[in-house]
Write an enzyme that holds these catalytic residues in place. Sequence first.
Site, short mmCIF file in Angstrom:
data_model
loop_
_atom_site.label_atom_id
_atom_site.label_comp_id
_atom_site.label_asym_id
_atom_site.label_seq_id
_atom_site.Cartn_x
_atom_site.Cartn_y
_atom_site.Cartn_z
N ALA A 1 0.84 -1.26 0.02
CA ALA A 1 0.04 -0.03 -0.04
C ALA A 1 0.70 1.27 0.04
O ALA A 1 2.03 1.10 0.44
CB ALA A 1 -1.05 0.03 1.11
N GLY B 1 0.35 -5.33 0.74
CA GLY B 1 -0.71 -5.37 -0.42
C GLY B 1 -0.04 -5.90 -1.69
O GLY B 1 -1.09 -6.30 -2.60
C1 3H9 Z 1 0.33 -2.48 3.19
O1 3H9 Z 1 0.69 -3.10 2.23
C2 3H9 Z 1 -0.82 -2.69 3.98
C3 3H9 Z 1 -1.83 -3.76 3.24
O2 3H9 Z 1 -1.54 -4.95 3.83
C4 3H9 Z 1 -3.20 -3.31 3.11
C5 3H9 Z 1 -3.67 -2.10 2.58
C6 3H9 Z 1 -5.25 -2.10 2.57
N1 3H9 Z 1 4.59 3.41 0.50
O3 3H9 Z 1 13.22 1.84 0.78
P1 3H9 Z 1 13.67 2.64 -0.52
C7 3H9 Z 1 9.12 4.98 -1.00
S1 3H9 Z 1 1.54 -1.80 4.23
C8 3H9 Z 1 5.13 4.88 -0.12
O4 3H9 Z 1 14.54 3.72 -0.20
P2 3H9 Z 1 14.78 0.22 -1.59
C9 3H9 Z 1 10.58 5.25 -0.02
O5 3H9 Z 1 9.82 6.29 0.94
C10 3H9 Z 1 3.20 -1.50 3.30
N2 3H9 Z 1 6.30 4.95 -0.17
O6 3H9 Z 1 14.14 1.58 -1.67
C11 3H9 Z 1 11.47 6.06 -0.55
O7 3H9 Z 1 11.08 7.33 -0.81
P3 3H9 Z 1 12.08 8.27 -1.24
C12 3H9 Z 1 3.70 -2.94 3.18
C13 3H9 Z 1 7.17 4.00 -0.33
O8 3H9 Z 1 14.99 -0.18 -2.89
C14 3H9 Z 1 11.46 5.27 -1.86
O9 3H9 Z 1 9.98 4.54 -2.03
N3 3H9 Z 1 4.89 -2.69 2.55
C15 3H9 Z 1 6.62 2.87 0.06
O10 3H9 Z 1 15.97 0.32 -0.58
C16 3H9 Z 1 12.49 3.83 -2.21
O11 3H9 Z 1 12.40 3.36 -1.09
C17 3H9 Z 1 6.17 -2.22 2.89
O12 3H9 Z 1 6.20 -2.01 4.19
C18 3H9 Z 1 5.34 2.60 0.23
N4 3H9 Z 1 4.89 1.12 0.59
O13 3H9 Z 1 13.94 -0.67 -0.62
C19 3H9 Z 1 7.41 -2.20 2.03
N5 3H9 Z 1 7.69 1.99 -0.09
O14 3H9 Z 1 13.08 8.21 -2.39
C20 3H9 Z 1 8.06 -0.87 2.38
C21 3H9 Z 1 8.86 2.59 -0.34
O15 3H9 Z 1 11.25 9.87 -1.37
N6 3H9 Z 1 9.09 -0.55 1.33
N7 3H9 Z 1 8.48 3.99 -0.63
O16 3H9 Z 1 12.81 8.41 0.08
C22 3H9 Z 1 10.23 -1.24 1.38
O17 3H9 Z 1 10.39 -2.12 2.40
C23 3H9 Z 1 11.24 -0.90 0.73
O18 3H9 Z 1 11.29 0.42 0.10
C24 3H9 Z 1 11.73 -1.78 -0.64
C25 3H9 Z 1 12.84 -1.01 -1.55
C26 3H9 Z 1 12.07 -3.04 -0.08
C27 3H9 Z 1 10.36 -1.96 -1.28
#
Ligand code: 3H9
Length: 699
Positions: free
Chosen positions: A61, A100
């Site tokens: 999400a 999500g």
């Molecule tokens: C969910 O899904 C709930 C559902 O079950 C139900 C819903 C109804 N949203 O980490 P990075 C941004 S809860 C918005 O440096 P990497 C991050 O802030 C979600 N923004 O890259 C950054 O921005 P900036 C469950 C997001 O390659 C940029 O993207 N999912 C999101 O080192 C790059 O991120 C998670 O918890 C997001 N979801 O790592 C996954 N994700 O450039 C969360 C990232 O402005 N994300 N951003 O600083 C991660 O774990 C890592 O970002 C990922 C990539 C592994 C994907």
Amino acid sequence: MAVVSYEIKSGVGIIRLNNPPVNALSQVLREGIQNAVVAAQGDESQVLLIVCEGRTFVAGADITEFGKPAKAPSLPSILDSIENSVKPVIAAIHGTALGGGFEIALAAHYRCALASAKVGLPEVKLGIIPGAGGTQRTPRIIGVDAALDMITSGNPVAAAKAHSMGLVDHIINGDLLEGAMSYAERLIADNAPCKRVSDMTIDPATATDALFDSWRKKMAKKSRGQLAPQKIIDAVQIAVTSSVPEGMVKERELFTECVQSTQSSAMRHIFFAERAAAKVNDLAKDTVDRTISKVGILGGGTMGGGIAMNFANVGIPVVMIEINDDALARGLDIVRKNYSITVSKGKLSEEQMKDCLSLISGSTNYDDLGDVDLVIEAVFEDLDVKKEVFAKLDKACKQGAILATNTSYQDVDKIAAATTRPDDVIGMHFFSPANVMKLLEVVRGEKTAGDVISTTMKLAKKINKIPVLSGVCYGFIGNRMLRCSVRENQLCMMEGASPEQVDAVMQGWGMAMGPLAVGDLAGLDVSYKARQALTEEQKGDPKSYCIVDAMVEMGRLGQKSGAGYYRYDPDTRARSSDPEVMAVIERLSAEHAIERREISDDEILNRITCAWINEGAYILQEGIAQRSSDIDVVYVNGYGFPIYRGGPMHYADTIGVKKVYDMICEFQRQHGDVWKPSALLEQLAAENKTFSQWSDEQT
Ligand code: 3H9
């Protein structure tokens, strides 16, 4: 390129998602998926393939939308469309299918993934539970126990393991789209049915109340104080007796409760804070990083050894320098032992250990630092010693090499002045154990060059650290604030509290350990020795350190000597209270003419947390930290601060900056000018603003 595009090739309806950087499920993406799936139901495609552009499959999400009014379509309604599609839907995963994103894949009828991909439900790390069927579908595929393990840990699962668990149906080696297309064509040829996870059931014999109870107890201990892990267990238990649609309604209620909690808001704050911390506000846009292909570590103690491992772990060769062969052998042995422990825990293979060790060499000659691109000094914490070492490094290292000090307190500018190239000098303050702790304070000196700062911040990420930039001051961000809270825990004991009470209050509030137990673990002699180098004025009020000094002078150095604020069993290290300590504290109170009184738990908590916040405010107003959330990152990752309270500055924002200011003014009236509120705190209290708002306004 459109956020969602659609084309039909060889009977496969390809739904391409393109929402950089991580394909988060923002409203436009959700709407695009929904429209594409619905429209495809009536066209000539035979199967649908959901595939993502860019570096990853959907990472979940859009976290920035949490806490704002929900906009249709909701993710659960999209998943309904996917699962109820009349033609099979395949999710083709690369990078990470998280939260999500993985829930979309679970609603699809088939999942294929690149061998390098990972899948997971990391919601718990944001203080929430999966809110779109993750808790209902996962246990249907892998069973309750494995699902609880996966969802309560939030850790991603590599494709091969996910395949063996049944979470992924097919592994692709090579090109994602080519592999996914040939998998889709095979499913068409086989006339494969829509395989719905919702049709699967959970064997109740594998989902007993006893199993859920044991998970509740386990998580109460492991994630002390956290709401989400318990709610995850509740949601998975619901899956045992409910259909997926019924279970998802209840899951959604629990999800909403978590999203609205202060815990989740704090954990989301830390998620973005950790990413913001890596950004340096005032770097020139055209800054070109230096290349770091080889690193020198000066000093083979516990710290130097731990630091060396970080680089070897990511394939960067390291040369460790010690003063003589014996010290060098000891240093290399520490590294070998640390790796062996990791191997024995099953977290590293023998082969990987050998590879890492082969990257670490040793020398007793500074000349062997001639070809390194970065050298990190980790010698004795003494300014004169460090200055001497840096003068030698200046001669031994090539031009352009970065000269870093791992000092935790000393003045980086003075160290830099011992060289002819202060612009190459920077602080890299690792936390112990350096191969484990995620935090790295990067200390920019007055003359440190922009490319040195930029290179060091990026290198930190490469070695899997969370970097936070600090200016030069005594103790930088973390230890400078720590000194203030230590002052208060000592004074609380002088005025009436016991070590047990102080520790129970702070641990009960969520700190990983009580502050006095931490002192015992780190060794009470560390601060004692550091204090010897200070002037009387720098040391502050003797009442604020006479207890710890008395402990050290009695030989009570903490765990390593079997006794400190507590007594420790020599075999089990079990901690017990020691009446002798209370006797010393009471004697010192009397000597300083302090009438002991009953101190409330609230007073202890407020004095310790307000001490952090006030010093944090000074640190911000002096420009030592770039933003208030950086301070939070330091405390959560380096000082055992409970993540679900979001760090000291976020905590102040949560309970109200004005309230904190009023408490600090009251402490100043009672205890004097060590409690003088920072001008910034005063200003924010007057303007009714948060630290976070103020930080945003500065950039
Ligand atoms: C969910 O899904 C709930 C559902 O079950 C139900 C819903 C109804 N949203 O980490 P990075 C941004 S809860 C918005 O440096 P990497 C991050 O802030 C979600 N923004 O890259 C950054 O921005 P900036 C469950 C997001 O390659 C940029 O993207 N999912 C999101 O080192 C790059 O991120 C998670 O918890 C997001 N979801 O790592 C996954 N994700 O450039 C969360 C990232 O402005 N994300 N951003 O600083 C991660 O774990 C890592 O970002 C990922 C990539 C592994 C994907």
